[in-house]
Design a protein around this motif. Structure first.
Motif, PDB file in Angstrom:
ATOM      1  N   VAL A  85       0.763  -1.394   0.029  1.00 56.13           N
ATOM      2  CA  VAL A  85       0.065   0.019  -0.083  1.00 56.13           C
ATOM      3  C   VAL A  85       0.865   1.108   0.187  1.00 56.13           C
ATOM      4  O   VAL A  85       0.638   2.220  -0.608  1.00 56.13           O
ATOM      5  N   LEU A  86       2.081   1.343   0.886  1.00 57.03           N
ATOM      6  CA  LEU A  86       2.350   2.612   1.216  1.00 57.03           C
ATOM      7  C   LEU A  86       3.823   2.716   0.145  1.00 57.03           C
ATOM      8  O   LEU A  86       4.033   4.023  -0.238  1.00 57.03           O
ATOM      9  N   LEU A  87       4.597   1.641  -0.261  1.00 58.74           N
ATOM     10  CA  LEU A  87       5.540   1.904  -1.097  1.00 58.74           C
ATOM     11  C   LEU A  87       5.263   2.435  -2.323  1.00 58.74           C
ATOM     12  O   LEU A  87       4.203   2.077  -3.026  1.00 58.74           O
ATOM     13  N   ASP A  88       6.076   3.679  -2.883  1.00 56.02           N
ATOM     14  CA  ASP A  88       5.825   4.213  -4.148  1.00 56.02           C
ATOM     15  C   ASP A  88       4.517   5.136  -3.994  1.00 56.02           C
ATOM     16  O   ASP A  88       4.564   6.282  -4.326  1.00 56.02           O
ATOM     17  N   ASN A  89       3.263   4.878  -3.380  1.00 55.98           N
ATOM     18  CA  ASN A  89       2.371   5.539  -3.633  1.00 55.98           C
ATOM     19  C   ASN A  89       2.574   6.484  -2.284  1.00 55.98           C
ATOM     20  O   ASN A  89       2.057   7.883  -2.563  1.00 55.98           O
ATOM     21  N   VAL A  90       2.843   6.287  -1.121  1.00 56.29           N
ATOM     22  CA  VAL A  90       3.130   7.167  -0.027  1.00 56.29           C
ATOM     23  C   VAL A  90       4.528   7.613  -0.010  1.00 56.29           C
ATOM     24  O   VAL A  90       5.038   8.721   0.332  1.00 56.29           O
ATOM     25  N   TYR A  91       5.293   6.608   0.311  1.00 56.96           N
ATOM     26  CA  TYR A  91       6.607   6.742   0.724  1.00 56.96           C
ATOM     27  C   TYR A  91       7.595   6.282  -0.657  1.00 56.96           C
ATOM     28  O   TYR A  91       7.123   5.603  -1.693  1.00 56.96           O
ATOM     29  N   GLN A  92       8.612   7.144  -0.714  1.00 59.99           N
ATOM     30  CA  GLN A  92       9.537   6.796  -1.814  1.00 59.99           C
ATOM     31  C   GLN A  92      10.976   6.688  -1.389  1.00 59.99           C
ATOM     32  O   GLN A  92      11.377   7.258  -0.488  1.00 59.99           O
ATOM     33  N   GLY A  93      11.814   6.040  -2.268  1.00 59.68           N
ATOM     34  CA  GLY A  93      13.229   5.982  -1.791  1.00 59.68           C
ATOM     35  C   GLY A  93      13.875   6.660  -3.112  1.00 59.68           C
ATOM     36  O   GLY A  93      13.273   7.243  -3.982  1.00 59.68           O
ATOM     37  N   LEU A  94      15.251   6.758  -3.135  1.00 55.22           N
ATOM     38  CA  LEU A  94      16.000   7.299  -4.112  1.00 55.22           C
ATOM     39  C   LEU A  94      15.626   6.646  -5.446  1.00 55.22           C
ATOM     40  O   LEU A  94      15.617   7.355  -6.534  1.00 55.22           O
ATOM     41  N   VAL A  95      15.614   5.458  -5.376  1.00 54.64           N
ATOM     42  CA  VAL A  95      15.115   4.500  -6.702  1.00 54.64           C
ATOM     43  C   VAL A  95      14.109   3.669  -6.191  1.00 54.64           C
ATOM     44  O   VAL A  95      13.685   3.636  -5.091  1.00 54.64           O
ATOM     45  N   THR A  96      13.439   3.163  -7.229  1.00 57.45           N
ATOM     46  CA  THR A  96      12.340   2.420  -6.896  1.00 57.45           C
ATOM     47  C   THR A  96      12.456   1.385  -8.123  1.00 57.45           C
ATOM     48  O   THR A  96      13.145   1.236  -9.014  1.00 57.45           O
ATOM     49  N   LEU A  97      11.372   0.342  -8.120  1.00 57.37           N
ATOM     50  CA  LEU A  97      11.224  -0.582  -9.318  1.00 57.37           C
ATOM     51  C   LEU A  97      10.014  -0.156 -10.247  1.00 57.37           C
ATOM     52  O   LEU A  97       8.962   0.270  -9.860  1.00 57.37           O
TER      53      LEU A  97
END
Lengths: 514, 284, 317
Positions: A85-97
């Motif tokens: 739920v939260l990855l990419d949509n709410v929280y982000q990192g320097l890089v993503t998949l």
């Protein structure tokens, strides 16, 4: 028995005395009854007053999920339920998949460079990005966050910011999985010094904000105003948790949810001949693993493990899943780097399994399989049946997840264990002699170390493939199947990711037609 | 007394269940563990009179094998409940004076703990099993028996008959065995019959929540639980175990009624409301 | 009398204390702990240990116990170890489902018990009465789980009158949907519980038929059924309602299975989840609240008895 008077009017303590009536006592009973009723009315009115009265928003995407996170703390609560739920949509990192793949792409970094020796990673931070709190993203946020998650990133020497735009990660030795880790939970950037309660709130940089979490029911996200990147395509996204498979299907058919991930295979037929839905099978990294305790007699004998592996008819298991699975011969799935088709190794062959057991001098073997109680029993029932074919009695111990964690995962006090290893890169666990498999192979450990140290993808893939071959040959576990769950999509939904939705659901570009 | 149609019905059903459990030790119509996923949910046919379940296993064989758990739970839980109940009742009524009230308080406290919670605790520590059900229902319902029997014993102990026996110098023990126990035995046996029914119901509830017998030991409750998610698509599969449980419980209730009438003529005309132990659904 | 009440209240306090001890220390036997559950399968032992420390799980159990009891005495049920949110708030929220569910079940249960119970008492000795009480016995032998399944098949799958499962996301913000979601679960409990209660009503009604004032009423020209309903049943009703008062707490907990079966976010589900997560602060507080209610009602009933029945007043302990 003549003096026995159990039916007499002589009252004893407790309920018994209610049968007696008299005018004064009736008044009291009435009073008591009124008191009880009044108390009840009071309780109900308090309850009704405190009811939350949020109308169901319209023009939203509702996604049906199975497993609800226990809390929202991305620092302390691992597990895919939160990432979904939260990855990419709410929280982000320097890089993503990249959505629906395992390919690493920049996110909060506008670009990144890796030095030739693989020891220095330089990220250019997008300082236009903004937290929900309104604060702009700074390099200090990045260094503070990564400093916090350093233990999860491997052998990191330092995280520094030479200027106000760049962050440099220096490693003690090359780690080909670093970017992958940064794209996941360990890479999440939080606002430095923010004091919000991570358990129940989220202050991220993503295109969506956490609107509400109605525990036991749903998590609602809303589009963030002034998002730094491409704005969110949806006004509102509701993740609704429906643990019961049938209820989930009903909710989808009734239109309460627009997308149902991981539809229970046995209920797939409910969508037959219904044209407003499409079914899509999602590739995933989920490997349902029948782990052997490699140190426990007689499982320390490779022949016994091979026999147990050969007793399992993967085709039958996948049939029971209505085809929602792929045969697999090692912990590495098709979508991961370094995959090699090893399904032929220790494939279904009950006759040779019996022979192997005889060679090992094992007769009348009885084994106990420990399984967390949130899994269905069909696969377990099939295993009992298939093991019986080779003369092994399989007992099943269904335990709570907490008990599984303590007995199996922490104390390795078990014979066989059944669990879904859903993350990508679980092969690392086979190179860890302390992992609950109790598998200690110098060869695998060396190969994995070489894979980590690899400076290019080809070498990494080759080493992983080699390690997976050794693991398969050693029959460390039986990889029962690679679960490829079916997603049911209402035809008004477009752009929904169809791969790895068990790990993360990136809502980028997802649209709902009105 | 035991020849009324309902007691004949009760005894035959219970005997049938017991015999089935015995039969399962030596013969089963098929292999209850043989799972054929290619034939899952198959409808009844001559080779599988009750059809196949979601794992493609023969339902009839499982039902027959499952009767073992029912018998173990019914007998075991009733025995445990009886022992616990008797101990509590006696300590709390004719035990040493100083311990009567504390025992009463303890009974009250324990009664507030539903069987379900006791089962949850046991299942968490030992894993789900038949013994969890036996112990949880045994203790849970045993406390209930303790409360009812304590009241019963105290009531009998206050009757003139017992008081005069004591007055003429009969010993405590002889008063207990010769005057009190015979007079409360009817209620006790009735409670045990009730315990038997409750135990079988509880097995269904606890297995549904995952605290009962593990999948490698089929039970009627587990069969219900496993078929439940597919209720709307395969309703037939939940019928067999449900019917089996209901009939067995009904039989033990009827047996209780018949026993009560046979043992205690005073109760024959109509039941005393006080003796109608109401049990919360939580025990089921 | 005052002395009796004082003693009874003292017993209640002791009971609460014993219950709190039993709950607290028996929960400490459970294998696994919440830190492990929170940390999951991707954490290092050091992380788990740090979490344990931060959650205060390493403190002396006696200290934890006294802290907890002192908190409860100040009406502070503590915070969930998993979510960090207030347990009292969570219970209050889940009660929005469980309390109406319990009440509705009681309503259905007593409606069935009173109507059918009275009728079958009036028909005592006739075949219709026999059939009715036989049917009641049969229904009381049905496991709740199965009763729920049968009602679902009938009312949700075949007739399609009611939703088969779930509770609306908006909760009581959507009152019609919330209410219909509770009908099937409440019917399930009500039917089975009503069948048990029915036997009690029936035998009380039979006793009432024999009683003086019903006979007097009949002698004055009332028909048997009118006399029973007008003169006998009020007494029966009051005693049954008081009995229901005793059962409410049990029913609250009893909703566990039904909440699970119908996928309702109530207290029972919360309890099961909390035990599964080893969220002991939440579990112990839920259990204590329920136990305190049950014991409290028991004491109230005891005192009321003493007030009602003069013979008990003079009896020496």
């Amino acid at each position: 028995m003549s003096h026995s008077e159990p039916n007499s009017q002589q009252p004893v303590e407790g309920i018994g005395a209610y049968q007696k009536r008299g005018s004064s006592q009736r008044t009291l009973v009435v009073t008591l009854a009124i008191a009880v009723v009044v108390a009840l009315i009071a309780v109900v009115s308090v309850v009704l007053i405190s009811v939350n009265t949020k109308p169901t928003p319209t023009g939203t995407l509702a996604v049906g999920l199975v497993l609800e996170p226990t809390n929202l703390n991305v620092r302390t609560t691992p597990g895919a339920a939160l990432d979904q739920v939260l990855l990419d949509n709410v929280y982000q990192g320097l890089v993503t998949l990249k959505s629906g793949t395992l390919e690493v792409v920049p996110a909060l970094a506008t670009e990144y460079k890796v030095s030739d020796d693989g020891l220095t990673y330089t990220f250019t931070v997008n300082t236009n990005a903004e937290f929900s709190s309104g604060a702009k993203l700074s390099v200090a946020d990045v260094t503070a966050s990564l400093e916090e998650t350093k233990p999860m990133l491997g052998d990191v020497k330092s995280v520094t910011s030479p200027d106000k735009k760049n962050v440099v990660i220096e490693l003690n030795k090359p780690n080909s999985l670093l970017l992958f880790s940064l794209a996941g939970r360990a890479g999440i950037i939080l606002e430095k010094g923010a004091t919000n309660d991570l358990n129940t709130t989220a202050n991220g940089t993503g295109p969506y904000e956490l609107d509400s979490w109605n525990q036991g029911d749903s998590i609602t996200l809303t589009a963030k105003q002034n998002y730094w990147g491409t704005p969110a395509s949806l006004e509102t996204a509701v993740f609704k948790y429906i643990p019961d498979p049938k209820a989930a299907v009903n909710a989808t058919l009734d239109g309460d949810v627009d997308v149902q991930t991981a539809v229970n295979p046995e209920l797939l037929s409910e969508f037959d001949s219904n044209e407003s839905f499409t079914l899509e099978r999602a590739a995933s990294t989920d490997v349902f693993t029948l782990a052997y305790n490699n140190e426990k007699v007689p499982l320390n004998d490779v022949r016994v493990r091979e026999a147990l592996s050969r007793a399992v008819d993967q085709k039958a298991l996948i049939e029971a899943l209505q085809g929602d699975g792929l045969a697999i011969g090692s912990p590495v799935t098709k979508i991961e780097t370094g995959y090699r088709d090893l399904t032929a190794v220790n494939d279904y062959d009950p006759e040779s399994a019996k022979k192997l057991l005889a060679d090992a001098g094992v007769t009348n073997l009885t084994l106990t399989m420990t399984i967390p109680n949130f899994y269905g029993t069909t696969i377990a029932n099939l295993l009992v049946s298939q093991y019986k074919e080779i003369g092994v009695t399989l007992k099943i111990d269904m335990v709570e997840f907490a008990t599984w964690l303590e007995q199996v995962y922490t104390n390795a006090n078990y014979e066989l264990s059944y669990i879904d290893h859903s993350e990508a890169g679980t092969i690392a666990n086979y190179a860890n002699p302390d992992y609950y498999f109790n598998y200690n192979s110098q060869e695998v450990q060396a190969l994995f170390a070489e894979a980590l140290a690899a400076l290019d993808e080809q070498t990494y893939a080759a080493k992983i493939a080699q390690a997976s071959e050794v693991i398969a040959d050693d029959a460390v576990a039986k990889w029962l199947y690679n679960y490829t769950p079916t997603t049911a999509l209402n035809s008004k939904v477009s752009g929904f990711p169809t791969s790895n939705t068990n790990s993360r659901i990136n809502l980028e570009g997802v649209k709902v037609a009105e | 007394m035991m020849r009324s149609p309902r007691s004949i019905f009760a005894l035959s059903v219970l005997a049938l269940v017991a015999l089935t459990a015995l039969l399962s030790l030596v013969w089963l119509p098929g292999d209850p563990f043989y799972a054929d996923p290619y034939r899952a949910w198959e409808n009844p046919s001559p080779s599988h009179p009750l059809g196949l379940d979601g794992s493609g296993r023969d339902i009839l064989s499982q039902l027959i094998l499952g009767s073992r758990v029912t018998v173990i739970v019914a007998v075991g839980a009733t025995a445990v409940a009886g022992v616990f109940g008797a101990i509590f009742a006696l300590l709390g009524s004719v035990g040493r004076r100083w311990m009567r009230e504390p025992v009463a308080v303890l009974i009250d406290v324990l009664i507030a703990f539903p069987t379900l919670l006791i089962a949850m605790m046991f299942a968490s520590v030992f894993g789900g099993s038949v013994w969890v059900v036996v112990m949880a229902v045994g203790i849970g319902f045993g406390v209930n028996i303790g409360r009812v029997m304590r009241a019963e014993v105290m009531q009998v102990a206050r009757t003139g008959y017992v008081l005069s026996a004591r007055a003429i110098g009969a010993s405590r023990l002889s008063v207990l065995t010769r005057h009190i126990l015979p007079n409360v035995s009817a209620v006790f046996i009735l409670q045990l019959a009730l315990a038997m029914g409750i135990a079988i119901l509880a097995e269904a509830g606890l297995s549904y929540l995952g605290f009962g017998a593990p999948p490698s030991m089929p039970s009627w409750g587990r069969m219900l639980a496993e078929a439940q998610p597919f209720l709307s698509v395969h309703p037939l599969t939940v019928m067999w175990p449900g019917l089996a449980i209901t009939l067995t419980v009904l039989a033990s209730y009827l047996l209780g009624d018949a026993l009560r009438e046979a043992l205690d003529p005073n109760l024959r005309m109509r039941s005393n409301p006080r003796k109608t132990t109401t049990t919360g659904v939580f025990a089921r | 009398m005052t002395r009796f009440i004082a003693i009874r209240l003292l017993y209640l306090l002791v009971g609460w204390l014993v219950a709190s001890l039993l709950i607290f220390f028996s929960l400490r036997i459970l294998p696994g702990d919440v830190a492990q559950v929170i940390a999951g399968t991707e954490s290092t032992p050091e992380q788990v240990e740090a979490l344990r420390e931060s959650l205060g799980l390493n403190r002396n159990p006696l200290v934890q116990y006294t802290d907890w009891v002192a908190g409860v005495a100040r009406f502070d049920l503590g915070a969930s170890a998993v979510t960090g949110s207030s347990v009292s708030e969570q219970i209050a929220q889940k009660m929005q489902v469980t309390a109406p569910l319990t009440l509705l079940s009681l309503l259905f249960g007593s409606a069935i018990a009173f109507s059918v119970g009275t009728f079958s008492a009036l028909r005592y000795g006739r075949s219709s009465g026999q059939i009715l009480s036989g049917a009641a016995l049969l229904v009381s032998a049905v496991p709740v789980v199965w009763a729920g399944m049968l009602l679902t098949i009938l009312l949700a799958n075949w007739l399609d009158w009611l939703p088969s499962q779930g509770f609306p996301t908006a909760g009581w913000g959507n009152p019609a949907a919330a209410f219909t979601a509770l009908v099937l679960p409440a019917l399930t409990i009500g039917l089975v519980e009503g069948a048990v209660l029915l036997r009690f009503v029936r035998s009380s009604a039979l006793a009432a038929l024999d009683s003086g004032h019903v006979r007097t009423a009949m002698a004055r020209g009332m028909t048997r059924s009118t006399a029973l309903v007008m003169r006998g049943m009020p007494g029966v009703g009051l005693s049954v309602i008081s009995l229901l008062g005793l059962q409410i707490a049990g029913l609250l907990v009893g909703a566990v299975i039904v909440e699970q079966l119908f996928n309702l976010p109530g207290v029972g589900r919360m309890l099961i989840d909390a035990v599964g997560n080893r969220d002991l602060p939440a579990v112990q507080s839920i259990l204590l609240v329920l136990t305190m209610i049950i014991l409290g009602v028991g004491t109230l009933v005891d005192i009321a008895h003493r007030l009602i029945d003069p013979r008990l007043r003079t009896e020496t302990k």
